[in-house]
Design a protein around this motif. Structure first.
Motif, PDB file in Angstrom:
ATOM      1  N   TYR A 267      -5.162 -12.833 -14.376  1.00 21.85           N
ATOM      2  CA  TYR A 267      -6.131 -13.065 -15.447  1.00 21.85           C
ATOM      3  C   TYR A 267      -5.532 -12.683 -16.796  1.00 21.85           C
ATOM      4  CZ  TYR A 267      -9.658 -13.460 -11.776  1.00 21.85           C
ATOM      5  OH  TYR A 267     -10.363 -13.858 -10.681  1.00 21.85           O
ATOM      6  N   ASN A 268      -5.956 -13.378 -17.830  1.00 20.86           N
ATOM      7  CA  ASN A 268      -5.674 -12.960 -19.204  1.00 20.86           C
ATOM      8  C   ASN A 268      -6.761 -11.982 -19.650  1.00 20.86           C
ATOM      9  OD1 ASN A 268      -3.442 -14.867 -19.667  1.00 20.86           O
ATOM     10  ND2 ASN A 268      -5.046 -16.418 -19.522  1.00 20.86           N
ATOM     11  N   ASP A 269      -6.433 -11.145 -20.614  1.00 20.16           N
ATOM     12  CA  ASP A 269      -7.427 -10.187 -21.103  1.00 20.16           C
ATOM     13  C   ASP A 269      -8.325 -10.829 -22.163  1.00 20.16           C
ATOM     14  OD1 ASP A 269      -5.870 -10.300 -23.390  1.00 20.16           O
ATOM     15  OD2 ASP A 269      -5.042  -8.279 -23.162  1.00 20.16           O
ATOM     16  N   ALA A 270      -9.295 -10.060 -22.617  1.00 21.07           N
ATOM     17  CA  ALA A 270     -10.274 -10.581 -23.569  1.00 21.07           C
ATOM     18  C   ALA A 270      -9.644 -10.906 -24.917  1.00 21.07           C
ATOM     19  CB  ALA A 270     -11.413  -9.578 -23.743  1.00 21.07           C
ATOM     20  N   ALA A 271      -8.611 -10.168 -25.308  1.00 27.44           N
ATOM     21  CA  ALA A 271      -7.952 -10.440 -26.583  1.00 27.44           C
ATOM     22  C   ALA A 271      -7.370 -11.851 -26.595  1.00 27.44           C
ATOM     23  CB  ALA A 271      -6.865  -9.401 -26.844  1.00 27.44           C
ATOM     24  N   TYR A 272      -6.768 -12.249 -25.481  1.00 25.12           N
ATOM     25  CA  TYR A 272      -6.240 -13.615 -25.362  1.00 25.12           C
ATOM     26  C   TYR A 272      -7.379 -14.630 -25.295  1.00 25.12           C
ATOM     27  CZ  TYR A 272      -4.093 -17.762 -23.318  1.00 25.12           C
ATOM     28  OH  TYR A 272      -3.698 -19.054 -23.070  1.00 25.12           O
ATOM     29  N   ALA A 273      -8.409 -14.310 -24.518  1.00 17.36           N
ATOM     30  CA  ALA A 273      -9.495 -15.261 -24.261  1.00 17.36           C
ATOM     31  C   ALA A 273     -10.393 -15.486 -25.472  1.00 17.36           C
ATOM     32  CB  ALA A 273     -10.342 -14.772 -23.084  1.00 17.36           C
ATOM     33  N   LYS A 274     -10.355 -14.555 -26.419  1.00 17.57           N
ATOM     34  CA  LYS A 274     -11.311 -14.582 -27.533  1.00 17.57           C
ATOM     35  C   LYS A 274     -11.280 -15.900 -28.307  1.00 17.57           C
ATOM     36  CE  LYS A 274     -12.767 -11.857 -31.577  1.00 17.57           C
ATOM     37  NZ  LYS A 274     -14.149 -11.691 -31.121  1.00 17.57           N
ATOM     38  N   LYS A 275     -10.088 -16.478 -28.478  1.00 19.70           N
ATOM     39  CA  LYS A 275      -9.997 -17.703 -29.285  1.00 19.70           C
ATOM     40  C   LYS A 275     -10.629 -18.909 -28.592  1.00 19.70           C
ATOM     41  CE  LYS A 275      -5.102 -18.240 -27.940  1.00 19.70           C
ATOM     42  NZ  LYS A 275      -4.872 -16.865 -27.507  1.00 19.70           N
ATOM     43  N   TYR A 276     -10.939 -18.765 -27.302  1.00 25.29           N
ATOM     44  CA  TYR A 276     -11.576 -19.863 -26.544  1.00 25.29           C
ATOM     45  C   TYR A 276     -13.037 -19.572 -26.223  1.00 25.29           C
ATOM     46  CZ  TYR A 276      -6.632 -20.864 -25.790  1.00 25.29           C
ATOM     47  OH  TYR A 276      -5.293 -21.104 -25.966  1.00 25.29           O
ATOM     48  N   PHE A 277     -13.515 -18.408 -26.640  1.00 24.19           N
ATOM     49  CA  PHE A 277     -14.837 -17.937 -26.250  1.00 24.19           C
ATOM     50  C   PHE A 277     -15.933 -18.636 -27.044  1.00 24.19           C
ATOM     51  CE2 PHE A 277     -18.020 -14.279 -26.285  1.00 24.19           C
ATOM     52  CZ  PHE A 277     -18.430 -14.499 -24.989  1.00 24.19           C
ATOM     53  N   ILE A 278     -16.916 -19.155 -26.353  1.00 20.60           N
ATOM     54  CA  ILE A 278     -18.077 -19.769 -27.001  1.00 20.60           C
ATOM     55  C   ILE A 278     -19.125 -18.666 -27.151  1.00 20.60           C
ATOM     56  CG2 ILE A 278     -19.838 -21.563 -26.864  1.00 20.60           C
ATOM     57  CD1 ILE A 278     -17.942 -23.087 -24.977  1.00 20.60           C
ATOM     58  N   GLU A 279     -19.344 -18.216 -28.381  1.00 16.59           N
ATOM     59  CA  GLU A 279     -20.210 -17.057 -28.602  1.00 16.59           C
ATOM     60  C   GLU A 279     -21.679 -17.409 -28.617  1.00 16.59           C
ATOM     61  OE1 GLU A 279     -19.126 -14.154 -31.447  1.00 16.59           O
ATOM     62  OE2 GLU A 279     -17.002 -14.568 -31.287  1.00 16.59           O
ATOM     63  N   ASN A 280     -22.058 -18.530 -29.213  1.00 15.83           N
ATOM     64  CA  ASN A 280     -23.476 -18.900 -29.265  1.00 15.83           C
ATOM     65  C   ASN A 280     -23.613 -20.385 -29.569  1.00 15.83           C
ATOM     66  OD1 ASN A 280     -23.226 -19.087 -32.227  1.00 15.83           O
ATOM     67  ND2 ASN A 280     -23.270 -16.839 -32.182  1.00 15.83           N
TER      68      ASN A 280
END
Length: 280
Positions: A267-280
Motif C-alpha cells: 500500500y501507499n501511505d496517505a501522503a502519496y494518496a492525498k493528490k488522488y483523494f476525493i474530499e467532498n
C-alpha cells in the motif's frame, strides 16, 4: 409458518455475515471493524497488534466489501470501517451516520487476463478503451457483482466507456478479491484486481498477466470511518484507532507493509494518496 422461517433465515444470514473472521488483541474494550482486502492481506492485524500494545482493546475483523461495510456501519453493526468507495463515503458523512472520514492510503487497480490477451487491451490508450475492447470482443470478464468498492469502480468505468455489460461473457462471481483473482487465472478470464492482492498472489498465478495499468481512474484510495457516536468507551477507542492509523507510526506500518515478505510495499501511505483523494 413459511413467513416465520423466511424471516428467521434472513435474520440468521445477517448475523452470520457479521461474524468475526479474526480477533486481534485481548483487551477489555472490543471494537468491530469491517473491511475486505486490508483484512484479508493482513494489514489490519499488524495495525491492531501495534495499537493494542498501549491500549486495552481487542478488534473483531469482519470480512466485508465496501458496500457491505458501509451498510453495517449505518446500522451500527460495526464501529469502524476501512473502505474504498469515495462517493458512498462522502454521502455517509453528509447523511450524518458516519464521522471522522480519514484518508489512510491507497493502491491501484490492474486489469489482468490471459497472457494471449484475446481482447488486445495491452494496446488500449486508456481504461475506458480497455473495457470497451473486452466488451466488443465478448471476452469473458469476472465482475464481483457485490457492491464492493471494486465493483463500484468497475461499474463507473463501464459507464465511462458507454457500455452496459451483459451477456454470457460478463460473469457474476460474487466472491472476494483474492479468490476471484485465482479463479480468473485458472479459467482464463479478464478481471480487475488490486495491486496489493496481485503482489500477494503472483506466486500462484500461472496463466494471467497484467494487461492494463496506469490510468488515473485506477488509483484506489482507502478511508477509515466510524459511526456517529461519542457516548461509550468503544466510541472513544474507535476514534483513537483511526487517529493511530493516520499517525506517523500507523502510516509507517502502511508504507512498509509487505516489504519483508513480498519485496515491495502493498500500500501507499496517505501522503502519496492525498493528490488522488476525493474530499467532498
Amino acid at each position: 409458518m413459511k413467513r416465520f422461517i423466511f424471516g428467521l433465515f434472513f435474520v440468521m444470514s445477517g448475523l452470520m455475515g457479521a461474524q468475526c473472521e479474526a480477533i486481534y488483541g485481548n483487551g477489555a474494550i472490543e471494537l468491530k471493524l469491517a473491511t475486505g482486502s486490508p483484512g484479508e492481506l493482513g494489514l489490519v492485524e499488524v495495525l491492531v497488534n501495534e495499537f493494542s500494545k498501549a491500549k486495552n482493546v481487542k478488534v473483531c475483523w469482519i470480512k466485508a466489501g465496501s458496500g457491505e461495510s458501509l451498510d453495517m456501519l449505518k446500522n451500527s453493526k460495526v464501529d469502524i470501517i476501512m473502505v474504498h468507495a469515495p462517493k458512498s463515503e462522502i454521502a455517509a458523512i453528509k447523511d450524518g451516520w458516519a464521522i471522522q472520514r480519514t484518508l489512510i492510503g491507497s493502491n491501484e487497480f490492474y486489469i489482468i487476463g490471459p497472457k494471449s490477451d484475446p481482447a488486445g487491451i495491452k494496446n488500449a490508450k486508456n481504461v475506458s478503451q480497455a473495457y470497451k475492447m473486452i466488451s466488443d470482443t465478448k471476452s469473458p470478464f469476472y465482475t464481483r457483482a457485490d457492491n464492493s468498492g471494486t465493483h463500484k469502480k468497475e461499474l463507473s468505468i463501464w459507464k465511462m466507456a458507454g457500455v452496459k455489460p451483459h451477456g454470457d461473457w460478463y460473469i457474476k462471481n460474487k466472491d472476494f478479491m483474492l479468490s476471484t483473482l485465482l479463479k480468473a487465472d485458472k479459467n482464463g478470464v479478464y478481471f480487475m484486481t488490486d495491486s496489493s492482492t496481485w503482489a500477494v498472489a503472483i506466486k500462484d498465478i500461472k496463466n494471467s498477466a497484467i494487461l492494463f495499468r496506469g490510468d488515473i481512474h485506477l488509483i484506489n484510495t482507502y478511508s477509515a470511518l466510524r459511526k456517529n457516536s461519542n457516548k461509550t468507551d468503544g466510541d472513544k477507542m474507535a476514534k483513537e484507532f483511526i487517529n493511530f492509523v493516520a499517525s506517523q507510526k500507523g502510516q509507517k506500518i502502511i508504507r512498509d507493509f509487505g516489504k519483508n515478505k513480498y519485496s515491495q510495499s502493498l500500500y501507499n501511505d496517505a501522503a502519496y494518496a492525498k493528490k488522488y483523494f476525493i474530499e467532498n
